[in-house]
Design a protein around this motif. Structure first.
Motif, PDB file in Angstrom:
ATOM      1  N   GLU A 120       0.868  -1.187   0.000  1.00  0.00           N
ATOM      2  CA  GLU A 120       0.000   0.000   0.000  1.00  0.00           C
ATOM      3  C   GLU A 120       0.905   1.238   0.000  1.00  0.00           C
ATOM      4  O   GLU A 120       1.709   1.425   0.914  1.00  0.00           O
ATOM      5  N   HIS A 121       0.777   2.040  -1.053  1.00  0.00           N
ATOM      6  CA  HIS A 121       1.632   3.214  -1.226  1.00  0.00           C
ATOM      7  C   HIS A 121       3.122   2.869  -1.198  1.00  0.00           C
ATOM      8  O   HIS A 121       3.930   3.612  -0.649  1.00  0.00           O
ATOM      9  N   ASN A 165       1.068  -5.121   6.521  1.00  0.00           N
ATOM     10  CA  ASN A 165       0.298  -3.879   6.474  1.00  0.00           C
ATOM     11  C   ASN A 165      -0.588  -3.700   7.714  1.00  0.00           C
ATOM     12  O   ASN A 165      -1.195  -4.657   8.190  1.00  0.00           O
ATOM     13  N   VAL A 166      -0.700  -2.456   8.184  1.00  0.00           N
ATOM     14  CA  VAL A 166      -1.629  -2.157   9.286  1.00  0.00           C
ATOM     15  C   VAL A 166      -3.081  -2.399   8.876  1.00  0.00           C
ATOM     16  O   VAL A 166      -3.925  -2.654   9.737  1.00  0.00           O
ATOM     17  N   ASN A 167      -3.375  -2.291   7.579  1.00  0.00           N
ATOM     18  CA  ASN A 167      -4.658  -2.799   7.084  1.00  0.00           C
ATOM     19  C   ASN A 167      -4.431  -4.303   6.968  1.00  0.00           C
ATOM     20  O   ASN A 167      -4.058  -4.814   5.924  1.00  0.00           O
ATOM     21  N   GLU A 248     -10.680   4.113   9.217  1.00  0.00           N
ATOM     22  CA  GLU A 248     -10.872   3.875   7.782  1.00  0.00           C
ATOM     23  C   GLU A 248     -11.539   2.527   7.512  1.00  0.00           C
ATOM     24  O   GLU A 248     -11.080   1.766   6.666  1.00  0.00           O
ATOM     25  N   ARG A 281      -2.704   2.445  17.239  1.00  0.00           N
ATOM     26  CA  ARG A 281      -2.654   3.671  16.437  1.00  0.00           C
ATOM     27  C   ARG A 281      -3.803   4.622  16.756  1.00  0.00           C
ATOM     28  O   ARG A 281      -4.917   4.194  17.047  1.00  0.00           O
ATOM     29  N   PHE A 283      -4.800   6.952  14.535  1.00  0.00           N
ATOM     30  CA  PHE A 283      -5.208   7.535  13.244  1.00  0.00           C
ATOM     31  C   PHE A 283      -6.699   7.261  13.032  1.00  0.00           C
ATOM     32  O   PHE A 283      -7.079   6.281  12.418  1.00  0.00           O
ATOM     33  N   LYS A 316       0.515   9.748  14.238  1.00  0.00           N
ATOM     34  CA  LYS A 316       1.160  10.361  13.063  1.00  0.00           C
ATOM     35  C   LYS A 316       1.654  11.753  13.406  1.00  0.00           C
ATOM     36  O   LYS A 316       1.062  12.428  14.254  1.00  0.00           O
ATOM     37  N   ASP A 321      -2.946  13.790   8.024  1.00  0.00           N
ATOM     38  CA  ASP A 321      -2.419  12.582   7.392  1.00  0.00           C
ATOM     39  C   ASP A 321      -1.157  12.813   6.559  1.00  0.00           C
ATOM     40  O   ASP A 321      -1.236  12.865   5.344  1.00  0.00           O
ATOM     41  N   PHE A 322      -0.008  12.881   7.177  1.00  0.00           N
ATOM     42  CA  PHE A 322       1.262  12.860   6.435  1.00  0.00           C
ATOM     43  C   PHE A 322       1.325  13.866   5.288  1.00  0.00           C
ATOM     44  O   PHE A 322       1.869  13.581   4.208  1.00  0.00           O
ATOM     45  N   GLU A 343       4.739   8.527  14.597  1.00  0.00           N
ATOM     46  CA  GLU A 343       4.766   7.723  13.366  1.00  0.00           C
ATOM     47  C   GLU A 343       5.064   8.661  12.209  1.00  0.00           C
ATOM     48  O   GLU A 343       4.312   9.595  11.958  1.00  0.00           O
ATOM     49  N   GLU A 349       4.026   8.917   0.051  1.00  0.00           N
ATOM     50  CA  GLU A 349       2.639   8.882  -0.430  1.00  0.00           C
ATOM     51  C   GLU A 349       2.169  10.257  -0.896  1.00  0.00           C
ATOM     52  O   GLU A 349       1.569  10.380  -1.957  1.00  0.00           O
ATOM     53  N   TYR A 350       2.426  11.269  -0.081  1.00  0.00           N
ATOM     54  CA  TYR A 350       1.923  12.618  -0.359  1.00  0.00           C
ATOM     55  C   TYR A 350       3.038  13.590  -0.764  1.00  0.00           C
ATOM     56  O   TYR A 350       2.818  14.784  -0.811  1.00  0.00           O
ATOM     57  N   HIS A 491      -3.119  10.114  -4.502  1.00  0.00           N
ATOM     58  CA  HIS A 491      -2.391  11.101  -3.703  1.00  0.00           C
ATOM     59  C   HIS A 491      -1.113  11.602  -4.353  1.00  0.00           C
ATOM     60  O   HIS A 491      -0.129  11.897  -3.682  1.00  0.00           O
TER      61      HIS A 491
HETATM   62  O1  GCW Z   1      -2.411   7.880   4.553  1.00  0.00           O
HETATM   63  C1  GCW Z   1      -3.482   6.983   4.652  1.00  0.00           C
HETATM   64  C2  GCW Z   1      -3.303   6.085   3.486  1.00  0.00           C
HETATM   65  C3  GCW Z   1      -3.845   4.699   3.719  1.00  0.00           C
HETATM   66  C4  GCW Z   1      -3.247   4.176   5.030  1.00  0.00           C
HETATM   67  C5  GCW Z   1      -3.709   5.087   6.144  1.00  0.00           C
HETATM   68  C6  GCW Z   1      -3.158   4.663   7.499  1.00  0.00           C
HETATM   69  C7  GCW Z   1      -2.501   1.977   5.565  1.00  0.00           C
HETATM   70  O2  GCW Z   1      -3.860   6.645   2.331  1.00  0.00           O
HETATM   71  O3  GCW Z   1      -3.469   3.896   2.645  1.00  0.00           O
HETATM   72  O4  GCW Z   1      -3.563   2.833   5.277  1.00  0.00           O
HETATM   73  O5  GCW Z   1      -3.279   6.379   5.906  1.00  0.00           O
HETATM   74  O6  GCW Z   1      -2.171   5.218   7.911  1.00  0.00           O
HETATM   75  O7  GCW Z   1      -3.732   3.781   8.135  1.00  0.00           O
END
Ligand code: GCW
Length: 647
Positions: A120-121, A165-167, A248, A281, A283, A316, A321-322, A343, A349-350, A491
């Motif tokens: 992911e990313h 992955n955290v997902n 999410e 987390r 987030f 984060k 978000d980053f 974190e 990603e961005y 992104h």
């Molecule tokens: O920045 C967002 C991303 C998601 C990511 C999420 C997170 C892993 O677009 O892809 O999922 O943050 O940090 O959980």
């Protein structure tokens, strides 16, 4: 010069003979001895002693070095001492007798790697841990890559890695996957790198056939206890787990009306007998929130002090978000009875993914040095997270990895610097980005003899380019506090106008810029969403007033008129135009810098970076023209004549 980037900052340069005296033996010490022999740049035929000592001033991963000895209380400490000594020799830094301890106990990479090999990313190729064809068999090539990866991490002090992955796919907790995790952990272990996993909250249901995942249900508690026992039987020194819950769309304890603390504590109790930690987390944000930036604080502050002592909250750097620039998350320093870990996102990603040259260390330094004022002046994020301000049993820092199977590991040769910088800052959160860049350039590009010509012709301009690169990215993407102006879900490119009808509003840029004929920006003042009140004074008042709010965060905290007077004397609109233009001109400058250093770089790396800079420029122009022309549709003011105008 060596070809390609696969050796990272660990280039084998001609070394001189050294003899190493070490009374004890272990796989870790063998590595330490071999590294010294392979990389010694000190006095020829010197003798170096490695010894385990009793010294309360040396922490478990810490060490004491001098020109001819390394002392530590653990074998890992010896290994870190060896890398420190070699780095100093190879970068020409002095070596005096000193004790050195890391800022954080756990210095961890988070891989957003899926079990099917995608990331992911991820922009540096497929996963180094999981195969595209889902096969779990461990090959020699797998082991070799994991070994090189472990060595690179150890050389900069990273001592942990979350390999999925955290997902999270819950299958990682099942027998066949655990066997592969065991193999990975086995390769990483001698390098002092602990393996961690990401947990999917719903695992008891999906892989356990339990009908609920209520953290207070006995069936769930017992399932996790048994699962942890099974996992730790296979990998007895697993570091622990990271959890993304009720975030999410991921399942979590709130699905049952329970809190993050209920969830985290259940897992914490289950791993306690094995010494594991839970990184929970923060987030979190919901579709209908008026201000997404406030939610994590609102959800977690009431839980301060309610977590077990082996839980740490992973936050984060910024509240959204980053993004290229955000203020620090107000949770830093505010949670006083619960350890909090920063974190960072190493993968870009961005920030231009694997195409833009952006050195992220300056962004992280900005965060670490931000003063939260939570325990008086000087309560920097660095100090409130590393145990200097609040007593805490665990301390940690995480970075979302930018590593894959690409030949140069990270997609962009300069993205390696971000992996390097994360490790160095995790080890020492007071380090300056300029020093880190200096080291990285010397180790990654240095010729055998680093001459005055190399220093002035290569080192200095390349270092300057790196130091300017993040601000350049902010300038051409989102200056003055703008954030989340990306099109679609990849992104990457500009999309201030992007707002498909059925899309959640907080996933579209207009939610964040709030442009209209009279002005632009997100009102987070006391008259708006009052996010400013989540900051400690004097920051709350400082941010609340558009005249004292730092201009680089103006549109984060304020909705102001297009004619708002900036410190430069220009209006906001004009200032915005100049910022976007400056970003573009900076990238043109990077191209010139890079073209001039051609003779100092091997052609593979030279051409790859040159090509990417060209795309970066095209994209920077697209950002500038797209966003400026879009904002013009609100106020119809011209773009100043002295900047490069859209054509
Ligand atoms: O920045 C967002 C991303 C998601 C990511 C999420 C997170 C892993 O677009 O892809 O999922 O943050 O940090 O959980």
């Amino acid at each position: 010069n060596a070809q390609g980037g696969h050796e990272l900052w660990l280039r084998n340069k001609t070394s001189v003979p050294v003899s190493v005296v070490c009374a004890e033996t272990s796989p870790t010490l063998s590595i330490a001895v071999q590294e010294l022999k392979d990389g010694w740049h000190g006095k020829a035929n010197a003798s170096v002693t490695l010894s385990i000592v009793n010294d309360d001033a040396i922490k478990p991963d810490g060490f004491r070095i001098s020109a001819a000895s390394i002392r530590a209380t653990t074998h890992n400490g010896i290994l870190y001492g060896v890398y420190e000594l070699l780095r100093r020799q190879q970068t020409g830094q002095s070596i005096t007798d000193e004790r050195i301890n890391p800022s954080y106990k756990a210095r961890i990479l988070n891989h957003w790697d899926n079990l099917n090999g995608t990331i992911e990313h991820g922009f540096g190729g497929p996963s180094i841990f999981w195969h595209r064809d889902n096969s779990l068999a461990v090959s020699d090539k797998d082991r070799l890559i994991w070994k090189e990866y472990a060595r690179a991490n150890a050389s900069i002090g990273i001592n942990g890695t979350v390999i999925n992955n955290v997902n999270a796919n819950p299958l990682v907790l099942t027998k066949d996957y655990l066997e592969r995790v065991k193999a990975i952990a086995g390769v990483l272990r001698p390098y002092g790198v602990k393996t961690y996993l990401s947990i999917n909250w719903a695992a008891p249901k999906t892989i356990g056939k339990i009908s609920t995942t209520d953290p207070l249900a006995d069936s769930v508690i017992n399932w996790w206890k048994a699962k942890m026992k099974e996992i730790y039987t296979v990998i007895p020194d697993l570091g622990g787990f990271v959890v993304k819950a009720n975030s999410e769309g991921q399942p979590g304890p709130q699905d049952y009306g329970r809190s993050h603390a209920d969830g985290a504590n259940l897992l914490a109790d289950a791993v306690k007998p094995f010494g594991g930690i839970i990184m929970w987390r923060a987030f979190v944000y919901q579709p209908n929130e008026k201000d997404r930036a406030k939610q994590a604080y609102n959800e977690f502050m009431p839980l301060d002090g309610k977590f077990r002592d082996n839980v740490i909250i992973q936050v984060k750097n910024g509240p959204v978000d980053f993004q290229p620039r955000e203020p620090f998350s107000p949770l830093f320093g505010a949670m006083k009875q619960t350890p909090v870990m920063p974190e960072f996102q190493i993968t870009q990603e961005y920030l231009g993914q694997s195409i833009h040259l952006v050195y992220l260390s300056t962004m992280w330094e900005e965060l670490l040095q931000s003063d939260t004022y939570q325990a008086g002046k000087g309560s920097t994020v660095a100090r409130v997270t590393d145990g200097s301000v609040y007593p805490q049993k665990i301390s940690a820092i995480a970075g979302v990895a930018n590593i894959g199977l690409d030949t140069n590991w990270c997609g962009h040769d300069f993205a390696q610097a971000n992996w390097y910088a994360f490790g160095r800052l995790a080890w020492n959160n007071r380090l300056k980005s300029e020093q880190i860049a200096d080291e990285w350039i010397r180790l990654t590009f240095s010729p055998e003899t680093n001459t005055t010509a190399w220093n002035t012709g290569f080192l200095a301009p390349v270092k300057q380019m790196m130091m300017d690169s993040r601000e350049a990215c902010v300038n051409y993407m989102m200056p003055l506090g703008l954030h989340h102006q990306f099109s679609a879900n990849d992104h990457y490119g500009p999309g201030a106008w992007w707002a498909p009808a059925r899309m959640r509003s907080d996933w579209t840029p207009p939610y964040y810029h709030k442009a209209e004929p009279n002005g632009v920006g997100f009102d987070r003042t006391t008259k708006g969403t009052n996010a400013v009140s989540q900051y400690h004074e004097p920051l709350a008042s400082l941010f609340n007033n558009p005249n004292t709010c730092p201009e680089n965060l103006l549109l984060w905290f304020h909705h102001v008129s297009w004619d708002f007077k900036m410190k430069s004397g220009r209006t906001l609109w004009q200032e915005m135009c100049y910022k976007y233009d400056k970003g573009v001109q900076q990238v043109r400058g990077f191209q010139k810098t890079w073209d001039k250093v051609e003779s100092y770089v091997d052609s593979t790396r030279f051409r790859s970076v040159q090509r990417k800079l060209r795309s970066q420029l095209t994209n920077a122009i697209l950002w500038k023209d797209g966003i400026l022309q879009y904002f013009q549709t609100f106020h119809h003011q011209p773009i100043p004549f002295d900047i490069e105008r859209p054509v």
